[in-house]
Design a protein around this motif. Structure first.
Motif, PDB file in Angstrom:
ATOM      1  N   ALA A 690       0.822  -1.207   0.000  1.00 21.33           N
ATOM      2  CA  ALA A 690       0.000   0.000   0.000  1.00 21.33           C
ATOM      3  C   ALA A 690       0.854   1.254   0.000  1.00 21.33           C
ATOM      4  O   ALA A 690       1.922   1.309   0.633  1.00 21.33           O
ATOM      5  N   THR A 720      -3.987   8.049   4.866  1.00 16.90           N
ATOM      6  CA  THR A 720      -4.658   7.068   4.006  1.00 16.90           C
ATOM      7  C   THR A 720      -3.714   5.941   3.621  1.00 16.90           C
ATOM      8  O   THR A 720      -2.489   6.058   3.741  1.00 16.90           O
ATOM      9  N   ALA A 722      -3.442   3.417   0.185  1.00 16.93           N
ATOM     10  CA  ALA A 722      -3.986   3.164  -1.154  1.00 16.93           C
ATOM     11  C   ALA A 722      -3.331   1.927  -1.745  1.00 16.93           C
ATOM     12  O   ALA A 722      -2.099   1.877  -1.913  1.00 16.93           O
ATOM     13  N   THR A 724      -2.994  -0.452  -5.038  1.00 16.72           N
ATOM     14  CA  THR A 724      -3.222  -0.511  -6.481  1.00 16.72           C
ATOM     15  C   THR A 724      -3.491  -1.956  -6.849  1.00 16.72           C
ATOM     16  O   THR A 724      -2.658  -2.835  -6.653  1.00 16.72           O
ATOM     17  N   THR A 763     -12.646   3.938  -0.768  1.00 18.78           N
ATOM     18  CA  THR A 763     -12.878   4.522  -2.089  1.00 18.78           C
ATOM     19  C   THR A 763     -12.275   3.611  -3.139  1.00 18.78           C
ATOM     20  O   THR A 763     -11.085   3.271  -3.065  1.00 18.78           O
ATOM     21  N   SER A 797      -6.608  -0.172 -10.669  1.00 14.70           N
ATOM     22  CA  SER A 797      -7.483   0.737  -9.928  1.00 14.70           C
ATOM     23  C   SER A 797      -6.909   0.913  -8.533  1.00 14.70           C
ATOM     24  O   SER A 797      -6.140   0.077  -8.042  1.00 14.70           O
ATOM     25  N   LYS A 798      -7.283   2.006  -7.906  1.00 14.09           N
ATOM     26  CA  LYS A 798      -6.843   2.239  -6.537  1.00 14.09           C
ATOM     27  C   LYS A 798      -7.990   1.945  -5.566  1.00 14.09           C
ATOM     28  O   LYS A 798      -9.130   2.329  -5.806  1.00 14.09           O
ATOM     29  N   VAL A 799      -7.658   1.246  -4.477  1.00 11.59           N
ATOM     30  CA  VAL A 799      -8.579   1.018  -3.371  1.00 11.59           C
ATOM     31  C   VAL A 799      -7.974   1.719  -2.163  1.00 11.59           C
ATOM     32  O   VAL A 799      -6.914   1.311  -1.662  1.00 11.59           O
ATOM     33  N   THR A 800      -8.621   2.801  -1.740  1.00 12.85           N
ATOM     34  CA  THR A 800      -8.051   3.678  -0.715  1.00 12.85           C
ATOM     35  C   THR A 800      -8.861   3.602   0.565  1.00 12.85           C
ATOM     36  O   THR A 800     -10.096   3.648   0.546  1.00 12.85           O
TER      37      THR A 800
END
Length: 823
Positions: A690, A720, A722, A724, A763, A797-800
């Motif tokens: 992350a 945060t 994030a 990927t 997100t 995609s990003k998962v934050t």
């Protein structure tokens, strides 16, 4: 008809007990009043929707928002999940606005402004008509001496309470004229005070719409019927009511989570058509001991799921010993439109004959199929797979219109469900019951340990234990328990260990077979030494007798019982369509009893069947529809066509999964699910991958899956993490978050563990953030999972993760599985 259950425990009595069900003696529509809980919900999402919706909850009891009694369980907050899952009404325990127990007595003038604030907030809610105000909680124990033997003192205290009752009720109705008020909510049933209370309340126009009191003694199983009858007689004498009744705290700690105990309580409440909420003895948010973590059923949950599945009218059940503590009890229902009769029973070991009288031939024909299943005790925090069918047999209805179902080897802590459906043609599939045996720890060979007695009638508020005993104090270097077991054949066996671990971290024991090289068994944390969880492992054994040893590892663990079950393949379950929840108006076809034996559900446009599918862990499972034509299956927001008999690969979350089925026209017998939860094809990302910002840090930990986790996450907009992720194709995925946290607040309550949840805003790509709740994991080093449906685009995609206003949980890793997997 021979229905034989696996033998267990001491030898049964020579003459079986008899429980009689009279299908010609209706008691009124099934009410489902006894399925509620005090502080059963702690947050929006704890418990999860997947375990709330199937229970069809009619009432719960919670504190007012902002109440200081506990850190969570606010009525308006939990109302969102409660109402969206079909919940009925919420009892607001208004005095839980105070922090202490017993409540600090600051006088009525201090309480009244608090009452104003509570009523204003609730009356402004769009669902205000579904809240019930409880002005006083256990007033006889808290602020008023209402049960003393001194008559003069009683009268003075009574008059003081009645004056305050009138003042508070008038205050509530001045703000909310349509308010529903319940009370007086004493600690038990006290007829002297109730006569005075009802007389006063009727005269002064402050009569509650709902009568409440508590049944918190093991003696309540014997005494409640007398209490109820006395109360109804009192109403008739005074020309009042009949009022709706809610026994809004019931049962002892030893009863919660135990199917065989719960059936005794529920049967007497449902028979009398009263509402009832289980007591809050431990931690909020687990339906008072019936939900594991946030989404996983235990044996108690399955009993309440059966209860929620009763339809039609309840009918008279005559147990061998009515109104007696810890004896065989039951409830039953007949639904002539579905052509089903169901009996739920339990509470006693040994043998029993269930005699169903007046079986209507116009509904069932000349023969029926009887299907018997068992829900066992798996502990407060022990997972329980879908209850196993232990017998399925066709039998002719006797000349006198009766059917007798012999049950042999009943287990005291289990509940059983008998379903009667029309026999039809054909033969039901034989039940393949695997060999299984149970071994109590207290009966094994114990070295450097101690046997403790738990959860007896005399210690009713002690924790439940199998056989009322367990083995603790296994804290010496040589501490061990040797189980002598005998198995019928060579092969793989599932070993289920009921345990407790209060060490504060995952603890280990050393498991060895016949003195061989030991392997470590890791036990996640539990609330305390006697709050049972279940650890499943496998062992390879040859036919014959063996010595299974569980010896102290890095910390002590309490042992209760081990269950050994032969494994013939991956776990599998067949969910009968005629027993599913339905939408629309499907029809029931019993022309053939082949397969599961309970016939078929016929779906047409506008119809729906919903199955509660258990998954032992997050992963992929094989799902097969046994239908006459193609159907559509919907799970976790994804929909897919299932051809008859063709296997689908679906990603399911650990615990309960609601799978909905629709079809233009199909006759459906069952939905068959098998597998161990394969992770082949699952995307996995460890904490170290992350990108961290703000104060979020990568923290080293030997308990994390790859040696580190993301900590200090949230508590500010900049903090945060994030990830990927690279999706091979666009579509609906389940995001599985492995997390830990142990936030709690000690209010000094003698019996409540005030654990707290954390939230994270998640997100995914460009989508809006979604707030997800993460329940306390009992320690900072135990990692649980929460599954969140998300939509991913193909590629990166990003998962934050973040939380602007509070700390988020620690994150070990994340996984993503496409809901509909590739074959």
């Amino acid at each position: 008809m021979a229905v034989t259950l696996p033998a267990s425990g001491p030898a049964a009595a020579a003459d079986p007990q008899r429980l009689t069900v009279d299908l010609a003696a209706p008691e009124g529509p099934v009410m489902l009043g006894a399925n509620g809980a005090l502080y059963g919900l702690s947050d929006d999402g704890v418990p999860s929707d997947a375990v709330l919706e199937p229970l069809k909850l009619t009432s719960i009891s919670q504190k007012p928002d902002g109440g200081a009694q506990h850190p969570n369980g606010d009525a308006l907050t939990v109302s969102r999940s409660f109402f969206r899952n079909g919940g009925g009404e919420i009892n607001v325990m208004m005095q839980d606005v105070y922090a202490k127990w017993p409540y600090e007595n600051l006088g009525i003038d201090d309480y009244l402004p608090r009452v104003d604030k509570i009523v204003k907030e609730i009356s402004a809610d769009p669902n205000s008509d579904r809240f019930v105000y409880i002005p006083f909680n256990e007033p006889d124990f808290i602020w008023y001496k209402l049960n003393g033997s001194d008559q003069a003192e009683y009268e003075a205290e009574r008059d003081r309470f009645l004056a305050h009752w009138k003042t508070v009720c008038q205050r509530i109705r001045a703000i909310d004229p349509d308010a529903v008020i319940a009370g007086p909510n004493e600690t038990g049933y006290y007829p002297r005070f109730l006569r005075d209370f009802l007389t006063f309340a009727e005269r002064e126009n402050v009569l509650p719409q709902i009568m409440t009191w508590h049944e918190l003694s093991s003696g309540s199983l014997r005494d409640f019927q007398g209490h109820y009858d006395n109360y109804r007689a009192l109403e008739r004498e005074l020309g009042i009511g009949p009022l709706k009744i809610n026994i809004n705290e019931y049962a002892n700690r030893r009863d919660l989570s135990v199917p065989g105990q719960l059936v005794q309580w529920v049967s007497m409440f449902e028979r009398n058509k009263v509402y009832a909420n289980q007591a809050y003895w431990d931690a909020a948010g687990n339906m008072d001991g019936n939900v594991v973590r946030s989404s996983i059923p235990n044996g108690g949950w399955w009993f309440f799921r059966w209860y929620a599945g009763l339809t039609g009218d309840t009918v008279r059940v005559t147990p061998p010993q009515p109104n007696t503590i810890d004896t065989l009890q039951g409830l039953a229902a007949l639904d002539t439109s579905r052509r089903q009769a169901q009996v739920l029973l339990g509470g006693s070991a040994g043998d029993a004959d269930v005699v169903v009288r007046h079986v209507p031939r116009s509904v069932f024909g000349c023969q029926v199929t009887a299907t018997v299943a068992e829900a066992g005790w798996s502990g407060y925090e022990g997972q329980h797979a879908a209850p196993r069918v232990v017998a399925r047999t066709k039998v002719r209805v006797a000349e006198d219109g009766s059917v007798t179902v012999p049950l042999r080897g009943l287990r005291k802590m289990s509940a059983y469900r008998i379903v009667l459906t029309p026999g039809g043609t054909g033969t039901p599939a034989a039940v393949a019951t695997p060999w299984t045996a149970s071994y109590e720890a207290e009966e094994a060979a114990i070295t450097d340990g101690k046997v403790y007695t738990q959860g007896t009638v005399s210690n009713a508020n002690g924790y439940a234990a199998s056989g009322t005993k367990d083995v603790g104090s296994l804290d010496q270097a040589g501490s061990k328990v040797d189980f002598t077991v005998t198995v019928p054949r060579d092969g793989t066996y599932d070993l289920a260990i009921l345990y407790g671990n209060q060490s504060g971290v995952p603890a280990t024991q050393k498991l060895s077979v016949d003195g061989g090289a030991p392997v470590a068994v890791t036990y996640p944390s539990t609330e305390n030494w006697t709050y049972r969880a279940k650890r499943d492992v496998t062992v390879e054994l040859t036919a014959g007798t063996h010595l299974l040893t569980l010896a102290k590892g890095d910390a002590q663990v309490t042992l209760d019982r081990v269950d050994l079950t032969a494994r013939s393949g991956p776990p599998a379950a067949s969910y009968e369509a005629t027993l599913a929840d339905i939408g629309g108006r499907p029809s029931y076809d019993y022309s053939s009893s082949a397969g599961v034996g309970t016939g078929a559900l016929v779906l047409r446009p506008g119809d729906k069947a919903v199955f509660d599918v258990y998954a032992p862990r997050d992963g992929y499972y094989t799902v097969v529809s046994r239908a006459s034509a193609a159907v559509r299956l919907a799970v976790h927001g994804e929909s897919v066509t299932a051809a008859p008999g063709r296997a689908l690969r679906l990603y399911l979350a650990a615990g309960n999964n609601r799978v909905a089925m629709t079809a233009p026209h199909a006759s459906v017998r069952s939905l068959d699910v098998s597998g161990d939860g394969s992770t082949t094809g699952v995307l996995s990302y460890e904490a170290a991958s992350a990108a961290l910002a703000g104060g979020a840090e990568l923290v080293n930990s030997s308990y994390a899956s790859a040696g580190s986790y993301v900590g200090w996450l949230g508590n500010g907009a900049s903090s945060t993490a994030a990830f990927t992720v690279d999706a091979p194709e666009a579509g609906r995925y389940l995001l599985v978050v492995h997390y830990a946290h142990n936030d709690r607040r000690d209010n000094g309550h003698a019996y409540n563990t005030d654990i707290m949840s954390r939230t994270a805003d998640i997100t995914v790509g460009s989508a809006a953030p979604r707030k997800v709740t993460f329940k306390n994991t009992w320690s900072w080093d135990d990692y649980w999972t929460v599954a969140v449906p998300v939509d991913l685009e193909s590629g990166a995609s990003k998962v934050t993760f973040g939380n602007k206003s509070a700390w988020a949980p620690n994150i070990d890793r994340i996984e993503l599985g496409r809901v509909v997997g590739r074959p």
